[in-house]
Scaffold this active site. Structure first.
Site, PDB file in Angstrom:
ATOM      1  CE  LYS A  82      -1.169   1.008   4.728  1.00  0.00           C
ATOM      2  NZ  LYS A  82      -2.276   1.076   5.659  1.00  0.00           N
ATOM      3  CG  ASP A  83       3.512   2.245   2.687  1.00  0.00           C
ATOM      4  OD1 ASP A  83       2.478   2.902   2.881  1.00  0.00           O
ATOM      5  OD2 ASP A  83       4.093   1.606   3.589  1.00  0.00           O
ATOM      6  NE  ARG A 130      -7.610   3.208   3.383  1.00  0.00           N
ATOM      7  CZ  ARG A 130      -7.845   2.414   4.429  1.00  0.00           C
ATOM      8  NH1 ARG A 130      -9.034   1.883   4.588  1.00  0.00           N
ATOM      9  NH2 ARG A 130      -6.893   2.134   5.302  1.00  0.00           N
ATOM     10  NE  ARG A 131      -6.488   2.737   8.346  1.00  0.00           N
ATOM     11  CZ  ARG A 131      -5.169   2.583   8.474  1.00  0.00           C
ATOM     12  NH1 ARG A 131      -4.443   3.497   9.089  1.00  0.00           N
ATOM     13  NH2 ARG A 131      -4.576   1.516   7.988  1.00  0.00           N
ATOM     14  NE  ARG A 148       3.147  11.155   9.750  1.00  0.00           N
ATOM     15  CZ  ARG A 148       3.942  10.139   9.471  1.00  0.00           C
ATOM     16  NH1 ARG A 148       3.536   8.901   9.660  1.00  0.00           N
ATOM     17  NH2 ARG A 148       5.169  10.341   9.039  1.00  0.00           N
ATOM     18  NE  ARG A 154       0.304   5.240  13.185  1.00  0.00           N
ATOM     19  CZ  ARG A 154      -0.110   4.775  12.009  1.00  0.00           C
ATOM     20  NH1 ARG A 154      -1.378   4.880  11.671  1.00  0.00           N
ATOM     21  NH2 ARG A 154       0.741   4.218  11.189  1.00  0.00           N
ATOM     22  CB  CYS A 242      -1.060   8.152   0.156  1.00  0.00           C
ATOM     23  SG  CYS A 242       0.320   9.302   0.167  1.00  0.00           S
TER      24      CYS A 242
HETATM   25  N1  LIG Z   1       0.861   3.717   5.928  1.00  0.00           N
HETATM   26  C1  LIG Z   1       1.776   3.044   6.792  1.00  0.00           C
HETATM   27  C2  LIG Z   1       1.646   1.568   6.714  1.00  0.00           C
HETATM   28  N2  LIG Z   1       2.089   0.893   5.630  1.00  0.00           N
HETATM   29  C3  LIG Z   1       1.853  -0.435   5.826  1.00  0.00           C
HETATM   30  C4  LIG Z   1       1.270  -0.605   7.059  1.00  0.00           C
HETATM   31  C5  LIG Z   1       0.934  -1.923   7.613  1.00  0.00           C
HETATM   32  C6  LIG Z   1      -0.200  -2.639   6.962  1.00  0.00           C
HETATM   33  C7  LIG Z   1      -0.002  -3.180   5.587  1.00  0.00           C
HETATM   34  O1  LIG Z   1       0.959  -3.903   5.299  1.00  0.00           O
HETATM   35  O2  LIG Z   1      -0.889  -2.922   4.767  1.00  0.00           O
HETATM   36  C8  LIG Z   1       1.129   0.671   7.656  1.00  0.00           C
HETATM   37  C9  LIG Z   1       0.585   1.002   8.986  1.00  0.00           C
HETATM   38  C10 LIG Z   1      -0.895   1.327   9.023  1.00  0.00           C
HETATM   39  O3  LIG Z   1      -1.494   1.736   8.032  1.00  0.00           O
HETATM   40  O4  LIG Z   1      -1.489   1.226  10.112  1.00  0.00           O
END
Ligand SMILES: NCc1[nH]cc(CCC(=O)O)c1CC(=O)O
Length: 312
Positions: A82-83, A130-131, A148, A154, A242
């Protein structure tokens, strides 16, 4: 001859855990390779005090790592899918997408109350548009505050600061081994559609490194690769990055058909564009669902969000 493979990794607990997991899986193959981790600091790790989407640009966590691969300081990297930006980087390939873990978001409240049970006015911490957007759609009476830092930070802030609940990716918690103890509720994708690629890893290396590509291909998981490909085709077509509330999740049925649900929403959660599609070809259905959503009116919302980000 034994070849030594150097994996670049961010320093965070999650990144290191993921990288070590991949090394373990590769070692199980019993092939003549050794593995070594090299730590890399990215822009996303240095900037901890502002909304991620504001420091923005795509691939905050990925750019420095890709540069190190080009420079041959490292041979490969383990990314959270997702990154990884949906447009590809020249000279590099995603050589494998291993089996996805839980793609859902995890809701953690101090009181043990679920998202729908939280008292009006409660504060929910997240660093994700998104959340935040999807929470506000269901619970416009709650307040979203930006939080953050890596997972540990967190969780600590949720206990110590003025938050009633936070939302994190279940996958991150699962990988560092904490899910069972702390999660109040796993948010169903119906309630909160995950980020594109959430819960999946991407193994990246240089395009020309055929030996390594062949090795990594052993870890590819076809189900995950196909479903994530559909989600990413959607993301590529809406050009989301993002910086806008965008989510998508795909599954495969027994006939090998992909079921993809995708969403674009306004930051306040008041406008929601959501579509589902079923089909064979990941690129085709991802593109098609994006076009439908854009036609519904999502284009105006996306342009507005981008404009707001530029003015802030
Ligand atoms: N944006 C940061 C990020 N990138 C990947 C994960 C872990 C979850 C994954 O592998 O999708 C997270 C932390 C989160 O969103 O809480």
């Amino acid at each position: 001859m034994t070849r030594n493979i150097i994996l670049g990794s961010r320093r965070s607990n999650l990144a290191m855990t993921q990288t070590r997991w991949v090394i373990q899986e590769l070692e199980k193959l019993g092939l003549p390779f050794t593995f070594e981790i090299k730590e890399i600091t990215t822009k996303g790790d240095q900037i901890l005090d502002v909304t991620l989407s504001k420091v923005g640009g795509k691939g905050l966590f990925v750019k420095e790592i890709e540069q190190a691969m080009h420079n041959r300081e490292i041979d490969m990297a383990v990314h959270s899918m997702k990154d990884v930006p949906s447009g590809r980087s020249e000279g590099l390939v995603l050589a494998a997408v291993p089996e996805r873990v839980d793609p859902r978001d995890a809701f953690i409240s101090n009181s043990g109350k679920t998202l729908m049970e939280l008292p009006s006015g409660s504060i929910v911490g997240t660093s994700s548009l998104r959340r935040g957007s999807q929470v506000l759609t269901k619970r416009p009476d709650l307040e979203i505050q930006w939080i953050r830092g890596n997972i540990d930070t967190r969780l600590r802030k949720c206990r110590e600061e003025n938050f009633d609940a936070i939302i994190l990716a279940a996958a991150g918690l699962e990988r560092v081994g904490w899910t069972e103890d702390i999660v109040t509720e796993f948010l169903d994708p119906e309630l909160c559609l995950p980020a594109v690629g959430q819960g999946a890893l991407g193994l990246e290396c240089r395009e020309e490194d055929h030996e390594l590509r062949e090795l990594l291909a052993h870890l590819n998981h076809e189900y995950t690769a196909r479903t994530v490909a559909a989600e990413r085709a959607f993301l590529r077509t809406v050009e989301g990055g993002c910086t806008v509330p965008i989510g998508a999740h795909a599954t495969l049925d027994e006939q090998n058909q992909i079921h993809l649900t995708a969403l674009v929403a306004s930051t306040d959660g008041k406008q929601v564009f959501k579509e589902s599609i079923i089909g064979e070809d990941p690129d085709h259905i991802g593109t098609e669902v994006a076009e439908r959503i854009l036609r519904q009116g999502a284009k105006e919302v996306l342009d507005k969000v981008k404009e707001d980000l530029e003015n802030n």
